[in-house]
Write a protein that holds these residues in place. Structure first.
Motif, PDB file in Angstrom:
ATOM      1  N   ALA A  48       0.824  -1.208   0.000  1.00 30.05           N
ATOM      2  CA  ALA A  48       0.000   0.000   0.000  1.00 30.05           C
ATOM      3  C   ALA A  48       0.859   1.260   0.000  1.00 30.05           C
ATOM      4  O   ALA A  48       0.585   2.223  -0.739  1.00 30.05           O
ATOM      5  CB  ALA A  48      -0.931  -0.008   1.217  1.00 30.05           C
ATOM      6  N   LEU A  49       1.916   1.254   0.819  1.00 26.90           N
ATOM      7  CA  LEU A  49       2.819   2.410   0.857  1.00 26.90           C
ATOM      8  C   LEU A  49       3.511   2.605  -0.488  1.00 26.90           C
ATOM      9  O   LEU A  49       3.637   3.738  -0.976  1.00 26.90           O
ATOM     10  CB  LEU A  49       3.859   2.207   1.959  1.00 26.90           C
ATOM     11  N   CYS A  50       3.948   1.514  -1.081  1.00 32.58           N
ATOM     12  CA  CYS A  50       4.629   1.598  -2.379  1.00 32.58           C
ATOM     13  C   CYS A  50       3.680   2.075  -3.479  1.00 32.58           C
ATOM     14  O   CYS A  50       4.098   2.840  -4.367  1.00 32.58           O
ATOM     15  CB  CYS A  50       5.219   0.239  -2.749  1.00 32.58           C
ATOM     16  N   LEU A  51       2.429   1.629  -3.440  1.00 31.56           N
ATOM     17  CA  LEU A  51       1.464   2.071  -4.450  1.00 31.56           C
ATOM     18  C   LEU A  51       1.278   3.580  -4.392  1.00 31.56           C
ATOM     19  O   LEU A  51       1.281   4.269  -5.427  1.00 31.56           O
ATOM     20  CB  LEU A  51       0.123   1.367  -4.260  1.00 31.56           C
ATOM     21  N   LYS A  52       1.132   4.126  -3.187  1.00 31.20           N
ATOM     22  CA  LYS A  52       0.961   5.567  -3.051  1.00 31.20           C
ATOM     23  C   LYS A  52       2.186   6.315  -3.553  1.00 31.20           C
ATOM     24  O   LYS A  52       2.075   7.348  -4.227  1.00 31.20           O
ATOM     25  CB  LYS A  52       0.684   5.917  -1.590  1.00 31.20           C
ATOM     26  N   ASP A  53       3.363   5.779  -3.240  1.00 34.23           N
ATOM     27  CA  ASP A  53       4.594   6.434  -3.689  1.00 34.23           C
ATOM     28  C   ASP A  53       4.751   6.380  -5.204  1.00 34.23           C
ATOM     29  O   ASP A  53       5.183   7.352  -5.832  1.00 34.23           O
ATOM     30  CB  ASP A  53       5.803   5.778  -3.026  1.00 34.23           C
ATOM     31  N   THR A  65      -0.199  11.092  -2.542  1.00 33.55           N
ATOM     32  CA  THR A  65       0.154  10.162  -1.471  1.00 33.55           C
ATOM     33  C   THR A  65      -0.870  10.196  -0.350  1.00 33.55           C
ATOM     34  O   THR A  65      -1.205   9.164   0.238  1.00 33.55           O
ATOM     35  CB  THR A  65       1.545  10.507  -0.912  1.00 33.55           C
ATOM     36  N   MET A  70      -7.119   7.558  -2.662  1.00 35.55           N
ATOM     37  CA  MET A  70      -6.160   6.462  -2.770  1.00 35.55           C
ATOM     38  C   MET A  70      -6.421   5.351  -1.758  1.00 35.55           C
ATOM     39  O   MET A  70      -5.792   4.286  -1.829  1.00 35.55           O
ATOM     40  CB  MET A  70      -4.737   6.997  -2.583  1.00 35.55           C
ATOM     41  N   ALA A  74      -5.369   1.447  -2.442  1.00 34.14           N
ATOM     42  CA  ALA A  74      -4.318   0.976  -1.540  1.00 34.14           C
ATOM     43  C   ALA A  74      -4.741  -0.289  -0.805  1.00 34.14           C
ATOM     44  O   ALA A  74      -3.894  -1.126  -0.463  1.00 34.14           O
ATOM     45  CB  ALA A  74      -3.962   2.072  -0.535  1.00 34.14           C
ATOM     46  N   SER A  75      -6.045  -0.445  -0.579  1.00 30.14           N
ATOM     47  CA  SER A  75      -6.525  -1.635   0.130  1.00 30.14           C
ATOM     48  C   SER A  75      -6.367  -2.902  -0.709  1.00 30.14           C
ATOM     49  O   SER A  75      -6.417  -4.006  -0.178  1.00 30.14           O
ATOM     50  CB  SER A  75      -7.993  -1.439   0.533  1.00 30.14           C
ATOM     51  N   ALA A  77      -3.713  -3.118  -3.091  1.00 25.85           N
ATOM     52  CA  ALA A  77      -2.483  -2.754  -3.791  1.00 25.85           C
ATOM     53  C   ALA A  77      -1.805  -3.949  -4.442  1.00 25.85           C
ATOM     54  O   ALA A  77      -1.133  -3.807  -5.472  1.00 25.85           O
ATOM     55  CB  ALA A  77      -1.524  -2.065  -2.820  1.00 25.85           C
TER      56      ALA A  77
END
Length: 279
Positions: A48-53, A65, A70, A74-75, A77
């Motif tokens: 999820a963190l990587c998808l936002k980045d 971000t 998002m 992200a849920s 991802a």
């Protein structure tokens, strides 16, 4: 305005001395996150963190971000991920008695499906910021907690300067935007003051950037403030005759360098004026 003799000195000094940092073109749809161990729950958080980045990196707009829209992508991802790998951040060090492999910190690197990311951006009203991206020369006048004034250079041996250069490199990689620092020899020239103070002619700035192997110059200040309980940064960038300014107050220097890189990315990708950060 910069004198022609001063510009000639800059041309001679910048070309051999400039260094760069940033992500390669084939890493545009790749992102990294630090996770505890390799368990499925932590992996999902890392995805999820990587998808936002990666959405922020591909579009050039770091605001995505924290965009509430998002949350749903992200849920899930994992459905955007085409491959991933781990790197043990404590590789070569034995496990502590109270630390098993479950919570040992790892760098999680994720590769994402280009077409799915582009489609997601379209639903968010954005589009990919195409390669090649401009290379940027950063001129920053710094005053630290002890009141010492200096400018950040690419060839300084000072441990603090290297930490700051590392923070700039990490931010450059995160947003896939190449930043360069000047050599100390350049910083001895009085003409640099005009750039940092925003008094230099934009055409002269462009010529200086080109001499450094860059297309743009971002200039600014980074000052320690007891009142703000952190660093105060102010940045300037001129694009097509328009001058942009943005700042961050009460931040660590890592955040200050993320702020200059993400702000420049937002402007150059056509996503408008960066917001000021006040903590």
């Amino acid at each position: 305005m910069l004198r022609s003799s001063g510009l000639a000195c800059l041309v001679a000094l910048l070309a051999p001395a400039a260094t760069g940092c940033g992500a390669a073109a084939d890493e545009l749809y790749q992102a990294k996150a630090v996770v505890s161990g390799q368990g499925e729950e932590r992996r999902a958080l890392g995805f999820a963190l990587c998808l936002k980045d990666v959405v922020a990196k591909v579009s050039g707009d770091a605001r995505l971000t924290d965009d509430p829209r998002m949350a749903e992508p992200a849920s899930k991802a994992a459905s955007f991920v085409t491959g991933f790998s781990y790197r043990d951040r404590l590789s070569g060090k034995p496990l502590h008695d109270e630390q098993g492999s479950y919570d040992r910190p790892h760098d999680l690197t994720c590769d994402f499906d280009r077409h799915r990311i582009d489609a997601l951006l379209e639903t968010l009203g954005h589009r990919p910021w195409p390669e090649p991206r401009p290379r940027i020369l950063l001129l920053v006048d710094i005053k630290d907690r002890q009141g010492k004034a200096f400018m950040l250079a690419n060839d300084s041996a000072d441990a603090r300067d290297q930490d700051m250069s590392g923070a700039l490199a990490a931010a450059s990689e995160r947003f896939a935007l190449l930043f360069r620092l000047p050599a100390q020899a350049l910083l001895a020239k009085a003409v640099v003051d005009e750039m940092v103070q925003g008094k230099a002619d934009p055409a002269d700035l462009e010529r200086v950037a080109n001499a450094a192997g860059a297309e743009k110059v971002v200039a600014g200040t980074l000052l320690w403030s007891d009142q703000a309980l952190g660093w105060v940064s102010e940045w300037r960038l001129s694009v097509q005759g328009k001058s942009y300014r943005w700042q961050a107050r009460g931040v660590g220097f890592d955040d200050a360098f993320r702020n200059v890189v993400s702000g420049a990315a937002q402007i150059l990708s056509g996503n408008g004026q960066p917001a000021d950060i006040v903590k």
